[in-house]
Write an enzyme that holds these catalytic residues in place. Structure first.
Site, PDB file in Angstrom:
ATOM      1  N   SER A 138       0.838  -1.197   0.000  1.00 17.94           N
ATOM      2  CA  SER A 138       0.000   0.000   0.000  1.00 17.94           C
ATOM      3  C   SER A 138       0.869   1.242   0.000  1.00 17.94           C
ATOM      4  CB  SER A 138      -0.856  -0.022   1.276  1.00 17.94           C
ATOM      5  OG  SER A 138      -1.462   1.224   1.493  1.00 17.94           O
ATOM      6  N   TYR A 162      -1.649  -1.135  10.957  1.00 19.69           N
ATOM      7  CA  TYR A 162      -1.925  -1.647   9.606  1.00 19.69           C
ATOM      8  C   TYR A 162      -0.739  -1.359   8.692  1.00 19.69           C
ATOM      9  CZ  TYR A 162      -3.647  -1.627   4.806  1.00 19.69           C
ATOM     10  OH  TYR A 162      -3.768  -1.835   3.452  1.00 19.69           O
ATOM     11  N   LYS A 166       2.187  -3.876   6.662  1.00 21.73           N
ATOM     12  CA  LYS A 166       2.587  -3.863   5.244  1.00 21.73           C
ATOM     13  C   LYS A 166       4.102  -3.676   5.129  1.00 21.73           C
ATOM     14  CE  LYS A 166      -1.473  -4.370   3.415  1.00 21.73           C
ATOM     15  NZ  LYS A 166      -1.824  -5.687   2.878  1.00 21.73           N
TER      16      LYS A 166
HETATM   17  P1  NAD Z   1     -11.144  -6.829   1.435  1.00 20.79           P
HETATM   18  O1  NAD Z   1     -11.348  -6.819   2.912  1.00 20.79           O
HETATM   19  O2  NAD Z   1     -12.317  -6.546   0.572  1.00 20.79           O
HETATM   20  O3  NAD Z   1     -10.509  -8.231   0.996  1.00 20.79           O
HETATM   21  C1  NAD Z   1      -9.669  -8.977   1.837  1.00 20.79           C
HETATM   22  C2  NAD Z   1     -10.176 -10.410   1.808  1.00 20.79           C
HETATM   23  O4  NAD Z   1      -9.332 -11.210   2.637  1.00 20.79           O
HETATM   24  C3  NAD Z   1     -11.603 -10.558   2.355  1.00 20.79           C
HETATM   25  O5  NAD Z   1     -12.367 -11.325   1.447  1.00 20.79           O
HETATM   26  C4  NAD Z   1     -11.423 -11.285   3.687  1.00 20.79           C
HETATM   27  O6  NAD Z   1     -12.525 -12.107   3.973  1.00 20.79           O
HETATM   28  C5  NAD Z   1     -10.147 -12.065   3.432  1.00 20.79           C
HETATM   29  N1  NAD Z   1      -9.366 -12.393   4.620  1.00 20.79           N
HETATM   30  C6  NAD Z   1      -8.958 -11.553   5.604  1.00 20.79           C
HETATM   31  N2  NAD Z   1      -8.238 -12.224   6.514  1.00 20.79           N
HETATM   32  C7  NAD Z   1      -8.150 -13.511   6.084  1.00 20.79           C
HETATM   33  C8  NAD Z   1      -7.524 -14.681   6.576  1.00 20.79           C
HETATM   34  N3  NAD Z   1      -6.841 -14.674   7.741  1.00 20.79           N
HETATM   35  N4  NAD Z   1      -7.636 -15.819   5.878  1.00 20.79           N
HETATM   36  C9  NAD Z   1      -8.330 -15.858   4.717  1.00 20.79           C
HETATM   37  N5  NAD Z   1      -8.957 -14.784   4.204  1.00 20.79           N
HETATM   38  C10 NAD Z   1      -8.870 -13.625   4.878  1.00 20.79           C
HETATM   39  O7  NAD Z   1      -9.953  -5.818   1.126  1.00 20.79           O
HETATM   40  P2  NAD Z   1      -9.429  -5.266  -0.272  1.00 20.79           P
HETATM   41  O8  NAD Z   1      -9.767  -3.827  -0.321  1.00 20.79           O
HETATM   42  O9  NAD Z   1      -9.852  -6.145  -1.385  1.00 20.79           O
HETATM   43  O10 NAD Z   1      -7.858  -5.366  -0.011  1.00 20.79           O
HETATM   44  C11 NAD Z   1      -7.100  -6.472  -0.450  1.00 20.79           C
HETATM   45  C12 NAD Z   1      -5.663  -6.285  -0.016  1.00 20.79           C
HETATM   46  O11 NAD Z   1      -5.166  -5.072  -0.556  1.00 20.79           O
HETATM   47  C13 NAD Z   1      -5.468  -6.191   1.498  1.00 20.79           C
HETATM   48  O12 NAD Z   1      -4.275  -6.853   1.831  1.00 20.79           O
HETATM   49  C14 NAD Z   1      -5.320  -4.701   1.727  1.00 20.79           C
HETATM   50  O13 NAD Z   1      -4.556  -4.419   2.884  1.00 20.79           O
HETATM   51  C15 NAD Z   1      -4.610  -4.264   0.469  1.00 20.79           C
HETATM   52  N6  NAD Z   1      -4.843  -2.856   0.152  1.00 20.79           N
HETATM   53  C16 NAD Z   1      -6.112  -2.398   0.030  1.00 20.79           C
HETATM   54  C17 NAD Z   1      -6.334  -1.053  -0.248  1.00 20.79           C
HETATM   55  C18 NAD Z   1      -7.744  -0.513  -0.368  1.00 20.79           C
HETATM   56  O14 NAD Z   1      -7.923   0.698  -0.322  1.00 20.79           O
HETATM   57  N7  NAD Z   1      -8.774  -1.336  -0.554  1.00 20.79           N
HETATM   58  C19 NAD Z   1      -5.245  -0.187  -0.418  1.00 20.79           C
HETATM   59  C20 NAD Z   1      -3.954  -0.697  -0.301  1.00 20.79           C
HETATM   60  C21 NAD Z   1      -3.757  -2.046  -0.014  1.00 20.79           C
HETATM   61  C1  UD1 Z   2      -6.739   5.373   3.829  1.00 25.52           C
HETATM   62  C2  UD1 Z   2      -5.806   4.860   4.900  1.00 25.52           C
HETATM   63  C3  UD1 Z   2      -4.590   4.231   4.212  1.00 25.52           C
HETATM   64  C4  UD1 Z   2      -5.027   3.138   3.239  1.00 25.52           C
HETATM   65  C5  UD1 Z   2      -5.988   3.795   2.228  1.00 25.52           C
HETATM   66  C6  UD1 Z   2      -6.517   2.837   1.226  1.00 25.52           C
HETATM   67  C7  UD1 Z   2      -6.125   6.333   6.844  1.00 25.52           C
HETATM   68  C8  UD1 Z   2      -5.526   7.384   7.698  1.00 25.52           C
HETATM   69  N1  UD1 Z   2      -5.400   5.955   5.764  1.00 25.52           N
HETATM   70  O1  UD1 Z   2      -6.022   6.323   3.068  1.00 25.52           O
HETATM   71  O2  UD1 Z   2      -3.746   3.652   5.194  1.00 25.52           O
HETATM   72  O3  UD1 Z   2      -3.906   2.616   2.566  1.00 25.52           O
HETATM   73  O4  UD1 Z   2      -7.092   4.342   2.952  1.00 25.52           O
HETATM   74  O5  UD1 Z   2      -7.431   1.971   1.823  1.00 25.52           O
HETATM   75  O6  UD1 Z   2      -7.206   5.811   7.122  1.00 25.52           O
HETATM   76  N2  UD1 Z   2     -12.023  11.857   3.521  1.00 25.52           N
HETATM   77  C9  UD1 Z   2     -12.994  12.754   3.893  1.00 25.52           C
HETATM   78  N3  UD1 Z   2     -14.149  12.282   4.422  1.00 25.52           N
HETATM   79  C10 UD1 Z   2     -14.394  10.940   4.600  1.00 25.52           C
HETATM   80  C11 UD1 Z   2     -13.385  10.023   4.209  1.00 25.52           C
HETATM   81  C12 UD1 Z   2     -12.212  10.526   3.687  1.00 25.52           C
HETATM   82  O7  UD1 Z   2     -12.822  13.964   3.755  1.00 25.52           O
HETATM   83  O8  UD1 Z   2     -15.460  10.572   5.110  1.00 25.52           O
HETATM   84  C13 UD1 Z   2     -10.773  12.365   2.895  1.00 25.52           C
HETATM   85  C14 UD1 Z   2      -9.513  12.037   3.662  1.00 25.52           C
HETATM   86  O9  UD1 Z   2      -9.217  13.000   4.611  1.00 25.52           O
HETATM   87  C15 UD1 Z   2      -8.493  11.978   2.518  1.00 25.52           C
HETATM   88  C16 UD1 Z   2      -9.297  11.482   1.306  1.00 25.52           C
HETATM   89  O10 UD1 Z   2     -10.664  11.748   1.639  1.00 25.52           O
HETATM   90  O11 UD1 Z   2      -8.026  13.270   2.217  1.00 25.52           O
HETATM   91  C17 UD1 Z   2      -9.151   9.991   1.067  1.00 25.52           C
HETATM   92  O12 UD1 Z   2      -9.440   9.282   2.256  1.00 25.52           O
HETATM   93  P1  UD1 Z   2      -9.545   7.686   2.289  1.00 25.52           P
HETATM   94  O13 UD1 Z   2     -10.435   7.213   1.205  1.00 25.52           O
HETATM   95  O14 UD1 Z   2      -9.887   7.292   3.684  1.00 25.52           O
HETATM   96  O15 UD1 Z   2      -8.072   7.199   1.924  1.00 25.52           O
HETATM   97  P2  UD1 Z   2      -6.665   7.617   2.563  1.00 25.52           P
HETATM   98  O16 UD1 Z   2      -6.806   8.506   3.710  1.00 25.52           O
HETATM   99  O17 UD1 Z   2      -5.811   8.100   1.446  1.00 25.52           O
END
Ligand code: NAD
Ligand code: UD1
Length: 362
Positions: A138, A162, A166
Site C-alpha cells: 500500500s 496496519y 505492510k
Molecule cells: P477486502 O477486505 O475486501 O478483501 C480482503 C479479503 O481477505 C476478504 O475477502 C477477507 O474475507 C479475506 N481475509 C482476511 N483475513 C483472512 C484470513 N486470515 N484468511 C483468509 N482470508 C482472509 O480488502 P481489499 O480492499 O480487497 O484489499 C485487499 C488487499 O489489498 C489487502 O491486503 C489490503 O490491505 C490491500 N490494500 C487495500 C487497499 C484498499 O484501499 N482497498 C489499499 C492498499 C492495499
Molecule cells: C486510507 C488509509 C490508508 C489506506 C488507504 C486505502 C487512513 C488514515 N489511511 O487512506 O492507510 O492505505 O485508505 O485503503 O485511514 N475523507 C474525507 N471524508 C471521509 C473520508 C475521507 O474527507 O469521510 C478524505 C480524507 O481526509 C483523505 C481522502 O478523503 O483526504 C481519502 O481518504 P480515504 O479514502 O480514507 O483514503 P486515505 O486517507 O488516502
C-alpha cells in the site's frame, strides 16, 4: 529461462479473492484463461461476489473457505490432492485486515492476521515449491511523503499497525528473496482503489459506515447518509482539501495480471523482487471527487468541512513510470469512469451483496 506462455492456462491461488480487489482480479485472471482457486475465510466478504465473477467470466473457479493462518490447510492446497507438488504457478496474496482505525485499537489482531498469516502462507509455499508471489502492499508505506509524486525509492515509515504490517511484510519478502533467489515476488503498492466493474455486478461492499471517501460519497448520493464530512479544508493543496491518487479497481486488477506476467517471464533460477507503485499519477482533491461524483450520478452530495482526520496527509500520489517500464502497464480509466462505475454498483446494489444473498439474486 523464460517460462511464460501467454496462451496456456496457468493455475493461480488467490488468497482473499472474495474481497473487493480480489474479486476484480479473479475476473481478470479467468478472462485471461487462467485457472483460479480462491482461499478466503469470508471475514470481510461474501461468496456472492465470486458467484457474480463466475457469471461475468462465463467460467467457474474453485472456492475454499479457510484461513491463511491454517498451515496444514495451506500445505494441502498448495501441494495438491495427488501430491503433484507444486499445484500452482503463482499466488496472489490479498488476504488481510485493512481498517486503519481498527488496527490502532486492535494491533494484535492485525499482526496475527496480516503478519502471522503471511508467514504461514510463505512457509507453505516454500514446502510446496511455489515461489511466485504477488503481494498487496500500500502507499501507506510512504507515511507522510516529503514531496509528490512519490517514487518507489522514497523513504518508508509506518504511522499505525496496519501500515506497519505492510512494511514488515515488504521486508520479510525482501529477506526471503535474498535467502533464496528462486523466489519471484512483486510487491505492489496500491494508491487509492475505487470504483467497480463496469457491469455494476461486483464492487466494494464495506460493512458499517465506510472509512474511505468514495464509498462514503456513494452512500450520501444514494441517501443512506445525510452528508459527507470533509476532513480538513486547510491543507496546503489547491482547494485546501486532501489530495489522493484514486485508481479504478479494474485498472488495479489488470496491474496484477501485468505483474504476474512479468514474474513468469523472469528467470526461475535467479528470480526477481519487483516493487511497483500502482497509481495513475494524478492528484485529485476531496472536492474534485465530490464534484465528479455529482456529475456522474446526477445526485447532490452535500458536505461539511470539519477538522482534519488524525493521521491524514495533505497529498499523496504516485509516480507511475516504473509500472509502465517494468510491467508495460498503465491505467486506462479516469475519474469520471471511477465515479460512474461506483455509482452504477451503488445504485444497483444499495445494500451491497447482503440483499442479493438474502433474496438469491442481484
Ligand atoms: P477486502 O477486505 O475486501 O478483501 C480482503 C479479503 O481477505 C476478504 O475477502 C477477507 O474475507 C479475506 N481475509 C482476511 N483475513 C483472512 C484470513 N486470515 N484468511 C483468509 N482470508 C482472509 O480488502 P481489499 O480492499 O480487497 O484489499 C485487499 C488487499 O489489498 C489487502 O491486503 C489490503 O490491505 C490491500 N490494500 C487495500 C487497499 C484498499 O484501499 N482497498 C489499499 C492498499 C492495499
Ligand atoms: C486510507 C488509509 C490508508 C489506506 C488507504 C486505502 C487512513 C488514515 N489511511 O487512506 O492507510 O492505505 O485508505 O485503503 O485511514 N475523507 C474525507 N471524508 C471521509 C473520508 C475521507 O474527507 O469521510 C478524505 C480524507 O481526509 C483523505 C481522502 O478523503 O483526504 C481519502 O481518504 P480515504 O479514502 O480514507 O483514503 P486515505 O486517507 O488516502
Amino acid at each position: 529461462m523464460a517460462e511464460f506462455d501467454a496462451t496456456s492456462g496457468r493455475r493461480v491461488l488467490v488468497t482473499g479473492g472474495a474481497g473487493y480487489i480480489g474479486s476484480h482480479t479473479c475476473l481478470e485472471l479467468l478472462q485471461a484463461g487462467h485457472h483460479v482457486t480462491v482461499l478466503d475465510n469470508l471475514c470481510n466478504s461474501s461468496l456472492e461476489s465470486l458467484k457474480r465473477v463466475e457469471s461475468l467470466a462465463g467460467r467457474s473457479l474453485t472456492f475454499m473457505q479457510g484461513d491463511i493462518r491454517d498451515f496444514e490447510l495451506l500445505r494441502r492446497v498448495l501441494v495438491g490432492p495427488n501430491n503433484e507438488c507444486p499445484a500452482f504457478d503463482a499466488v496472489v496474496h490479498f488476504a488481510g485486515l485493512k481498517a486503519v482505525g481498527e488496527s490502532v485499537s486492535q494491533p494484535l489482531a492485525y499482526f496475527d492476521n496480516n503478519l502471522s498469516g503471511t508467514v504461514c502462507l510463505l512457509r507453505a509455499m516454500t514446502e510446496a515449491g511455489v515461489k511466485t508471489l504477488v503481494f498487496s502492499s500500500s502507499a501507506t508505506v510512504y507515511g507522510d511523503p516529503a514531496s509528490v509524486p512519490i517514487s518507489e525509492d522514497f523513504p518508508r515509515s509506518a504511522t499505525n499497525p496496519y501500515g506497519r504490517s505492510k512494511l514488515v511484510i515488504e521486508d520479510m519478502l525482501a529477506d526471503l528473496y535474498r535467502s533464496d533467489p528462486a523466489w519471484r515476488i512483486a510487491r505492489l503498492r496500491y494508491f487509492n482503489p475505487v470504483g467497480a466493474h463496469v457491469s455494476g455486478l461486483i464492487g466494494e461492499d464495506p460493512s458499517g459506515a465506510p472509512n474511505n471517501l468514495m464509498p462514503y460519497v456513494s452512500q450520501v448520493a444514494i441517501g443512506r447518509r445525510e452528508y459527507l464530512q470533509v476532513f480538513g479544508g486547510d491543507y496546503p493543496t489547491p482547494d485546501g482539501t486532501g489530495v489522493r491518487d484514486y485508481i479504478h479497481v479494474a485498472d488495479l486488477a489488470s496491474g496484477h495480471l501485468a505483474a504476474i506476467r512479468a514474474l513468469w517471464q523472469a528467470d526461475s533460477q535467479t528470480g526477481c523482487l519487483l516493487t511497483v507503485n500502482l497509481g495513475t499519477g494524478v492528484g485529485v482533491s476531496v472536492l474534485d471527487l465530490v464534484k465528479a461524483f455529482e456529475r456522474a450520478s446526477g445526485r447532490p452530495v452535500p458536505y461539511r468541512i470539519v477538522a482534519r482526520r488524525a493521521g491524514d496527509v495533505a497529498a499523496c500520489y504516485a509516480n507511475p513510470v516504473l509500472a509502465q517500464t517494468l510491467l508495460g502497464w498503465r491505467t486506462q480509466r479516469n475519474l469520471a469512469d471511477m465515479c460512474a462505475d461506483a455509482w452504477r454498483w451503488q445504485s444497483r446494489n444499495p445494500h451491497g451483496y447482503r440483499q442479493a444473498a438474502a433474496t438469491g439474486g442481484a
